[in-house]
Design a protein around this motif. Structure first.
Motif, PDB file in Angstrom:
ATOM      1  N   VAL A  60      -7.637   1.451   2.669  1.00 10.56           N
ATOM      2  CA  VAL A  60      -6.973   1.634   1.367  1.00 10.56           C
ATOM      3  C   VAL A  60      -7.890   1.218   0.220  1.00 10.56           C
ATOM      4  O   VAL A  60      -8.749   0.342   0.383  1.00 10.56           O
ATOM      5  N   LEU A 104      -5.224   6.163   0.394  1.00 14.79           N
ATOM      6  CA  LEU A 104      -5.171   5.742   1.800  1.00 14.79           C
ATOM      7  C   LEU A 104      -5.821   6.827   2.637  1.00 14.79           C
ATOM      8  O   LEU A 104      -5.482   8.007   2.506  1.00 14.79           O
ATOM      9  N   ASN A 131       0.802  -1.228   0.000  1.00 16.64           N
ATOM     10  CA  ASN A 131       0.000   0.000   0.000  1.00 16.64           C
ATOM     11  C   ASN A 131       0.829   1.270   0.000  1.00 16.64           C
ATOM     12  O   ASN A 131       0.479   2.250  -0.645  1.00 16.64           O
ATOM     13  N   THR A 132       1.895   1.267   0.800  1.00 12.40           N
ATOM     14  CA  THR A 132       2.702   2.482   0.936  1.00 12.40           C
ATOM     15  C   THR A 132       4.176   2.126   0.851  1.00 12.40           C
ATOM     16  O   THR A 132       4.564   0.976   1.067  1.00 12.40           O
ATOM     17  N   PRO A 167       1.431   6.683   0.279  1.00  7.81           N
ATOM     18  CA  PRO A 167       0.651   5.744  -0.530  1.00  7.81           C
ATOM     19  C   PRO A 167       1.297   5.601  -1.902  1.00  7.81           C
ATOM     20  O   PRO A 167       1.782   6.580  -2.477  1.00  7.81           O
TER      21      PRO A 167
END
Ligand code: MCA
Ligand code: AMP
Length: 504
Positions: free
Chosen positions: A352, A331, A308-309, A325
């Motif tokens: 997310v 996010l 996600n990040t 993100p």
């Protein structure tokens, strides 16, 4: 029609004589040879009658052939379900049955033990050993090294990865071709992977980190992998001079730091170190920079979402944060009670949305609806904030989960087993700091009135049901569990009481 995941990750390398895998014994596997193996396995799957959408479960050791099974499933449109090799037969039984797998691959040494598991689930059992031999290999040996790739859509399933739940029942996260491909392409670009990269790979390949993050990114870039069976310090330092990148869980980094061989010279050939799957202590981050001159790049992901990040490739990699993100991924931080988005800087639950987010849990519509909002946002169960520079910080978990050496352990599963043991009235399982594994498991037990608890007998009894890494390192017996006014067990208080148990 086409097969986007296979075409991009595998078919793109057809005919290439360059090295895909460097193996621990010093031998290599070219892309071309690897793809031939993939095709033979895909033919073997088709010969066994597997059809697109069918599931194949595999509890097999890390090997080039094990990786080729993944490729073969993608090529044949079969859903790949890799399983932790530490799981007991009892644990595996649930996954094979729940997924409706038609074929179950296991190591020859375990096949006698697992035959009953396959029979009960109505799955066909075949073997594939760490050295590449086995009944499945034999089936494939007579097959051609070309296979007509099965057409798939981006929305079709590519893999099931089971992830435990707070109820103690595992859920099959359904991952599509687009989930895997979009994330691999995004990460390869974000981390500047190219065909000259050589990735030092010591992670297991039954989880997102070792299979999708590490392997898929290398395949997108057309680089090569030093494919080690497991994490071993001698092997890591032996191969490091030939690698350009490494991915690991925080335990890899603390172990490297604990070894005098970790110096700036030893990692002179490296351009990138990535960490994830569990929180990397800011102290570890700083110590690593001091010793090597490298700032570890920490990223954050989940089985259900891939990554996600990420901290930036260029720009400050901030210790104690998981970065920004990734492109194409939204996010937000929300209030757990209302679901409303919170202002920057406030702590709430992390949600997310993006092409990386899974399709839902296999045959669990209610569970899916609880965690995956209709608007596409997935509620991760992690608590965090976005700081004033936009960096995401994870500050805790809204779910009862222990992460030991990068493996997830759900207390509920262990508590259910402990509660069933002779003399036990109730139990609480907690994670406390551990210098090697980050967190480690403690079981707190209360005896039934007039009964005594035999901790050794309990440890022995749960040993056959529960993978070793999930078993409590320590069992303690108390008169009662701390509870709040609502009667809920206060695990935070227990964690505080036992936090020094494994102190260095
Ligand atoms: C092994 N043991 C463990 C663990 N691993 N105990 C607790 N936690 C663990 N993680 C135990 C074994 O049962 C055995 O116990 C003893 O340690 C030695 O086993 P061995 O296999 O030699 O262990 P090791 O080589 O020391 O392994 C530690 C490890 C390994 C290298 C940290 O656990 C590992 O590779 N972890 C990576 C996990 C991972 O890939 N996670 C990604 C999940 P006994 O001696 O009593 O028999 S994907 C994910 O989380 C998301 C998507 C993400 O963001 O990436
Ligand atoms: P899994 O379900 O095995 O995919 O584990 C995902 C969980 O691992 C996340 O929900 C987080 O709690 C945790 N996790 C992954 N990466 C990080 C990280 N860099 N920092 C803190 N926690 C992480």
């Amino acid at each position: 029609m086409a097969n986007p995941l296979f075409d991009t990750l595998f078919a793109a390398h057809a005919g290439k004589k360059s090295v895909f895998l460097h193996l621990a014994d010093g031998s290599t596997r070219s892309y071309d040879a690897f793809l031939g193996q993939v095709a033979r396995f895909a033919n073997a799957l088709a010969a066994m009658g597997l059809e697109p959408g069918d599931r194949l479960a595999a509890q097999i050791d890390k090997s080039p052939e094990a990786l080729a099974v993944y490729g073969a499933c993608v090529q044949a449109g079969v859903v790949f379900l890799p399983l932790n090799t530490a799981y007991t037969a009892e644990e595996v039984s649930y996954f094979v049955e729940n997924s409706g797998a038609r074929v179950f691959l296991c190591d020859g040494a375990r096949s006698e033990n697992l035959k009953a598991v396959a029979d009960k689930a109505g799955a066909r059992l075949e073997t594939l050993n760490a050295n590449g031999t086995g009944s499945f290999f034999d089936l494939s040996a007579v097959q051609p090294d070309h296979f007509k790739t099965v057409d798939r859509d981006g929305d079709d399933l590519a893999a099931f990865l089971y992830t435990s739940g707070t109820t103690g029942r595992s859920k099959g996260a359904m991952l599509t071709q687009t989930n895997l491909l979009s994330n691999a392409q995004t990460l390869a670009k974000a981390w500047r992977f190219n065909s000259d990269d050589v990735l030092l790979h010591a992670l297991p390949i039954f989880h997102t980190h070792g299979l999708f993050v590490a392997t898929n990114i290398t395949l997108v870039a057309g680089g090569s992998i030093i494919f080690l069976p497991k994490f071993d310090l001698d092997a890591m330092f032996g191969w490091m001079p030939r690698a350009t990148t490494m991915m690991g869980v925080p335990t890899f980094y603390t172990r490297l730091l604990g070894d005098a061989r970790l110096t700036a010279e030893a990692v002179a050939h490296m351009r990138l170190f990535v960490s994830g799957s569990a929180p990397l202590l800011a102290e570890t981050h700083r110590e690593f920079t001091d010793r090597t001159g490298h700032a570890i790049l920490e990223r954050y992901g989940m089985t259900e979402t891939n990554m996600n990040t990420s901290n930036p490739y260029e720009g400050e990699r901030l210790a104690g944060t998981v970065g920004f993100p990734l492109p194409g991924i939204e996010l937000v931080i929300t209030d757990p009670a209302t679901g409303r988005e919170l202002p920057q800087g406030e702590i709430g639950q992390i949600e997310v949305r993006g092409p990386n987010v899974f399709k839902g849990y296999w045959q669990m519509p209610e569970k899916t609806a609880e965690e995956l909002r209709e608007n596409g946002f997935f509620i991760t169960g992690d608590l965090g904030l976005i700081d004033d520079r936009g960096y995401v910080q994870i500050v805790g978990r809204n779910k009862d989960l222990i992460i030991s050496g990068g493996y997830n352990i759900y207390p509920k599963e262990i508590e259910l087993l402990l509660d069933d043991q002779p003399g036990v009235l109730e139990s609480a399982v907690i994670g406390v700091p551990h210098p090697d594994f980050g967190e480690s498991v403690i079981g707190v037990l209360v005896a039934k009135d007039g009964d005594t608890i035999d901790s050794d007998a309990i440890k022995a009894a749960i040993g056959s049901s529960l993978a070793r890494f999930k078993q409590p390192q320590r069992l303690v017996v108390v008169n009662e569990l701390p509870r709040n006014a609502m009667g809920k067990v206060q695990k935070a208080q227990l964690r505080e009481t036992y936090k020094g148990t494994f102190a260095k």
